[in-house]
Design a protein around this motif. Sequence first.
Motif, mmCIF file in Angstrom:
data_model
loop_
_atom_site.group_PDB
_atom_site.id
_atom_site.type_symbol
_atom_site.label_atom_id
_atom_site.label_comp_id
_atom_site.label_asym_id
_atom_site.label_seq_id
_atom_site.Cartn_x
_atom_site.Cartn_y
_atom_site.Cartn_z
ATOM 1 N N LYS A 93 -0.852 -8.472 11.282
ATOM 2 C CA LYS A 93 -0.062 -7.564 10.924
ATOM 3 C C LYS A 93 1.175 -7.971 10.612
ATOM 4 O O LYS A 93 1.755 -7.699 9.247
ATOM 5 C CB LYS A 93 0.338 -6.241 11.891
ATOM 6 C CG LYS A 93 0.968 -5.284 11.574
ATOM 7 C CD LYS A 93 1.141 -4.369 12.774
ATOM 8 C CE LYS A 93 2.223 -3.191 12.478
ATOM 9 N NZ LYS A 93 2.270 -2.027 13.442
ATOM 10 N N GLU A 97 3.030 -8.029 6.693
ATOM 11 C CA GLU A 97 4.285 -7.492 6.369
ATOM 12 C C GLU A 97 5.275 -8.324 5.511
ATOM 13 O O GLU A 97 6.359 -7.936 4.786
ATOM 14 C CB GLU A 97 4.979 -6.808 7.634
ATOM 15 C CG GLU A 97 4.324 -5.464 8.339
ATOM 16 C CD GLU A 97 4.825 -5.086 9.523
ATOM 17 O OE1 GLU A 97 5.640 -5.959 10.168
ATOM 18 O OE2 GLU A 97 4.396 -4.025 10.149
ATOM 19 N N PHE A 115 -1.789 -4.167 -2.856
ATOM 20 C CA PHE A 115 -2.678 -3.414 -2.445
ATOM 21 C C PHE A 115 -3.930 -3.824 -3.709
ATOM 22 O O PHE A 115 -4.136 -3.036 -4.653
ATOM 23 C CB PHE A 115 -2.484 -1.847 -2.769
ATOM 24 C CG PHE A 115 -1.519 -1.495 -1.827
ATOM 25 C CD1 PHE A 115 -1.571 -1.370 -0.452
ATOM 26 C CD2 PHE A 115 0.103 -1.253 -2.378
ATOM 27 C CE1 PHE A 115 -0.297 -1.112 0.546
ATOM 28 C CE2 PHE A 115 1.102 -0.981 -1.533
ATOM 29 C CZ PHE A 115 0.934 -0.723 -0.311
ATOM 30 N N ILE A 171 5.372 7.835 6.503
ATOM 31 C CA ILE A 171 4.002 7.006 6.353
ATOM 32 C C ILE A 171 4.176 6.318 4.815
ATOM 33 O O ILE A 171 4.032 4.952 4.664
ATOM 34 C CB ILE A 171 2.839 7.572 6.283
ATOM 35 C CG1 ILE A 171 1.657 6.594 6.372
ATOM 36 C CG2 ILE A 171 2.563 8.527 5.446
ATOM 37 C CD1 ILE A 171 1.381 5.690 7.490
ATOM 38 N N TYR A 174 6.931 3.312 5.133
ATOM 39 C CA TYR A 174 6.123 2.157 5.926
ATOM 40 C C TYR A 174 5.345 1.652 5.062
ATOM 41 O O TYR A 174 5.455 0.358 4.697
ATOM 42 C CB TYR A 174 5.563 2.703 7.141
ATOM 43 C CG TYR A 174 4.460 1.437 7.589
ATOM 44 C CD1 TYR A 174 5.245 0.706 8.511
ATOM 45 C CD2 TYR A 174 3.260 1.753 7.439
ATOM 46 C CE1 TYR A 174 4.409 -0.460 8.840
ATOM 47 C CE2 TYR A 174 2.511 0.477 8.117
ATOM 48 C CZ TYR A 174 3.115 -0.494 8.660
ATOM 49 O OH TYR A 174 2.292 -1.390 9.267
ATOM 50 N N LEU A 175 4.212 2.458 4.240
ATOM 51 C CA LEU A 175 3.331 1.612 3.307
ATOM 52 C C LEU A 175 4.232 0.887 2.289
ATOM 53 O O LEU A 175 3.504 -0.174 1.693
ATOM 54 C CB LEU A 175 2.313 2.647 2.693
ATOM 55 C CG LEU A 175 1.443 2.920 3.977
ATOM 56 C CD1 LEU A 175 0.622 4.296 3.234
ATOM 57 C CD2 LEU A 175 0.625 2.139 4.463
ATOM 58 N N TYR A 176 5.180 1.530 1.601
ATOM 59 C CA TYR A 176 5.780 1.052 0.364
ATOM 60 C C TYR A 176 7.112 0.532 0.561
ATOM 61 O O TYR A 176 8.047 0.444 -0.123
ATOM 62 C CB TYR A 176 5.817 2.245 -0.597
ATOM 63 C CG TYR A 176 4.215 2.454 -0.978
ATOM 64 C CD1 TYR A 176 3.700 1.950 -2.221
ATOM 65 C CD2 TYR A 176 3.638 3.478 -0.448
ATOM 66 C CE1 TYR A 176 2.397 2.174 -2.578
ATOM 67 C CE2 TYR A 176 2.435 3.942 -0.710
ATOM 68 C CZ TYR A 176 1.737 3.025 -1.877
ATOM 69 O OH TYR A 176 0.600 3.396 -2.505
ATOM 70 N N ILE A 203 -1.194 7.638 -0.809
ATOM 71 C CA ILE A 203 -2.172 7.407 0.624
ATOM 72 C C ILE A 203 -3.370 6.757 0.109
ATOM 73 O O ILE A 203 -3.882 5.798 0.790
ATOM 74 C CB ILE A 203 -2.159 8.673 1.367
ATOM 75 C CG1 ILE A 203 -2.502 8.411 2.637
ATOM 76 C CG2 ILE A 203 -3.192 9.482 0.881
ATOM 77 C CD1 ILE A 203 -1.698 7.579 3.750
ATOM 78 N N ALA A 206 -2.890 2.974 -1.151
ATOM 79 C CA ALA A 206 -2.572 2.186 -0.072
ATOM 80 C C ALA A 206 -3.888 1.832 1.098
ATOM 81 O O ALA A 206 -4.180 0.735 1.489
ATOM 82 C CB ALA A 206 -1.372 2.327 0.797
ATOM 83 N N LYS A 207 -4.419 3.183 1.451
ATOM 84 C CA LYS A 207 -5.315 2.980 2.480
ATOM 85 C C LYS A 207 -6.844 3.411 2.101
ATOM 86 O O LYS A 207 -7.982 3.153 2.673
ATOM 87 C CB LYS A 207 -5.032 4.181 3.228
ATOM 88 C CG LYS A 207 -3.623 3.846 4.002
ATOM 89 C CD LYS A 207 -3.372 2.650 5.011
ATOM 90 C CE LYS A 207 -4.330 2.793 6.185
ATOM 91 N NZ LYS A 207 -4.080 1.547 7.096
ATOM 92 N N PRO A 269 -9.228 1.516 -1.774
ATOM 93 C CA PRO A 269 -7.855 1.188 -1.642
ATOM 94 C C PRO A 269 -7.550 0.232 -3.003
ATOM 95 O O PRO A 269 -8.452 -0.480 -3.219
ATOM 96 C CB PRO A 269 -7.503 0.618 -0.471
ATOM 97 C CG PRO A 269 -8.661 0.218 -0.050
ATOM 98 C CD PRO A 269 -9.982 1.102 -0.393
#
Length: 398
Positions: A93, A97, A115, A171, A174-176, A203, A206-207, A269
């Motif tokens: 993780k 990041e 991604f 979210i 966090y993701l971007y 979303i 990314a996921k 994704p």
Amino acid sequence: MKPVTLRKLLLIAVSIIIVITTVIKITSNKSSDLQEVLKQSANIIPPDFINSNNAKKQQEEFTQKLEKITEDLLKQQDERLSKLEKERQKLEKQLKELRRPPAGSTLRETLAFLFPYDQNKKFPAYIWQSWKYGLNDERFGEKFKEGETQWALKNPGFVHELFNDDTASAIIHYLYMQIPDVVKAYELLPDIILKMDFFRYLILFAKGGVYADVDTLPLQPVPNWIPENVAPSEIGMIIGISSDPDSPDWRQHYARRLQFANWVLQSKPGHPILREIVAKVTELTLKKAENNDLKLSQTNDPSKTTRTKNLDIMEWTGAGVWTDVIFTYFNDYVQSGIYSKVTWKDFTKLDVPKLVSDVLILPITSFSPGIGTMGSQNDDHPLAFVKHYFENVWKGNS
């Protein structure tokens, strides 16, 4: 029991202990384990074991102690392996990041780097939904609660998440976090429906997984969406047709002659279509902010206000720009591998699923059954997958 038999048993038991402790030593890299276990094994084997009149009793005691030591060793090994796995996940993780795109990358290059898309991967088992109220809020509505419940019941094994305004924003931040322009564009959008249009693209990009508006009711499980003659590895995205009007006044109600739905989507994704819609919405929003034009169109005629606003939404984040991006993808040979030109005429009156490049196009019945127009069939049709109530739950909630 004969002494020779007991002697063999002892040799086998000690051999087992040595093998187990050697494995533990290799796994934990602690040499003291082997010495300690050998010491214990020596203590539990009495000198007069072979010649004792109570050999049977001592044999049972020895077996019990041996089983206890083995159990303890296996437990310690499991604990160590579990700890190592947690540390690996934490490190993975942190590395993700810290992952940075090359300096000077464009927005699209950065999105693709962070991604990446792999068509051969499975569709992630996620179901994403969003609304302004939480499930425990009395304003949620029984109809929408039933839909939310059915998405979970019809798709056991799927991770099902419902976001409200605050959690959706959290979210996305966090993701971007490594693409500040995307986060800035999301926050600048002046209407909640614009934000939630953008949220579904973000979303899924990314996921991956399924996005479904809160005013939808699943009629069949998600895996049923893919025809038996199509392999999931051939598909990167599943979309449905939302409108296919043949009336001459279609421009008063729709942004395009034929439009693709965005109230229900399934994607892996990193899909290039999602990458492009994220980039387009980001660039358009930042451009509008630069020109001090962050507002939806207004009109002095109250009877036209809603229609004008809806068309503006379609062009900014909704079905209009979404449809444009899909056709752009189809007509880009490098991305889609399609030689011939693809237009709305290739999908009008579609009544069976159609695979185009890696995108499975479903007929209007699939995500809009029972509307009674444009060729849509009833809710009990074999291709009716999701009921859409068209409640416009976000409209008028800036």
